[in-house]
Design an enzyme around this catalytic site. Sequence first.
Site, short mmCIF file in Angstrom:
data_model
loop_
_atom_site.label_atom_id
_atom_site.label_comp_id
_atom_site.label_asym_id
_atom_site.label_seq_id
_atom_site.Cartn_x
_atom_site.Cartn_y
_atom_site.Cartn_z
N ARG A 74 0.78 -1.24 0.00
CA ARG A 74 0.00 0.00 0.00
C ARG A 74 0.81 1.29 0.00
O ARG A 74 0.24 2.37 0.10
CB ARG A 74 -1.01 0.03 1.15
CG ARG A 74 -2.08 -1.02 1.00
CD ARG A 74 -3.01 -1.13 2.19
NE ARG A 74 -3.21 0.09 2.90
CZ ARG A 74 -4.40 0.63 3.18
NH1 ARG A 74 -5.49 0.03 2.80
NH2 ARG A 74 -4.50 1.75 3.84
N ASP A 75 2.13 1.19 -0.13
CA ASP A 75 2.93 2.42 -0.22
C ASP A 75 4.21 2.15 -1.02
O ASP A 75 5.30 2.54 -0.61
CB ASP A 75 3.24 2.98 1.16
CG ASP A 75 3.64 4.47 1.12
OD1 ASP A 75 3.38 5.14 0.09
OD2 ASP A 75 4.20 4.95 2.11
N VAL A 76 4.05 1.49 -2.16
CA VAL A 76 5.19 1.24 -3.04
C VAL A 76 5.55 2.55 -3.71
O VAL A 76 4.72 3.17 -4.38
CB VAL A 76 4.84 0.16 -4.10
CG1 VAL A 76 6.00 -0.03 -5.07
CG2 VAL A 76 4.47 -1.16 -3.43
#
Length: 170
Positions: free
Chosen positions: A62-64
Amino acid sequence: VTVYGADRIDGRCGIWMEFVEGQTLHQIVRERGVFGAQEAALIGVDLCRALAAVHGAGLLHRDVKAQNAMRATGGRIVLMDLGAGREHIEAVRSVGSDLAGTPLYVAPEVLKGKTASVRSDLYSLGVLLYYLVAGRYPVAAPTLAEVRLAHDRGERRLLRDVRPDLPRKF
């Protein structure tokens, strides 16, 4: 990044992991400039393997983004910062409840409040690879509202327009 353990205490999850020396991919682009197609593709393969491990464990990252991927001293590519991650099942239960991630990397459907998924992580990886070779983002705006609007309007910069020197199959 190698995770040595995880625990849930009072409804909160915590992880402990290795310390990695190196530079984030974001730092490298800022200091040295954009990557060539072949090097970016090799980095992409490593990051796909890392995401496969995350997803195989039943989690979403969820935060690549380039700030959460490092080239460790010695050259290993490491995906880190699972702070926004969630179990697949938990993400399904919390449709639209919160927006995790950096807006320029977040998939359009997630910006509209839909559930994050494996596909939205892959979208973020695509934006990261675009950034590595272009030094900018396919959709760019200064605020979350304007990022949403740009997606709604289809305002995207095609990679071939930004980097016409890249191989057509990239």
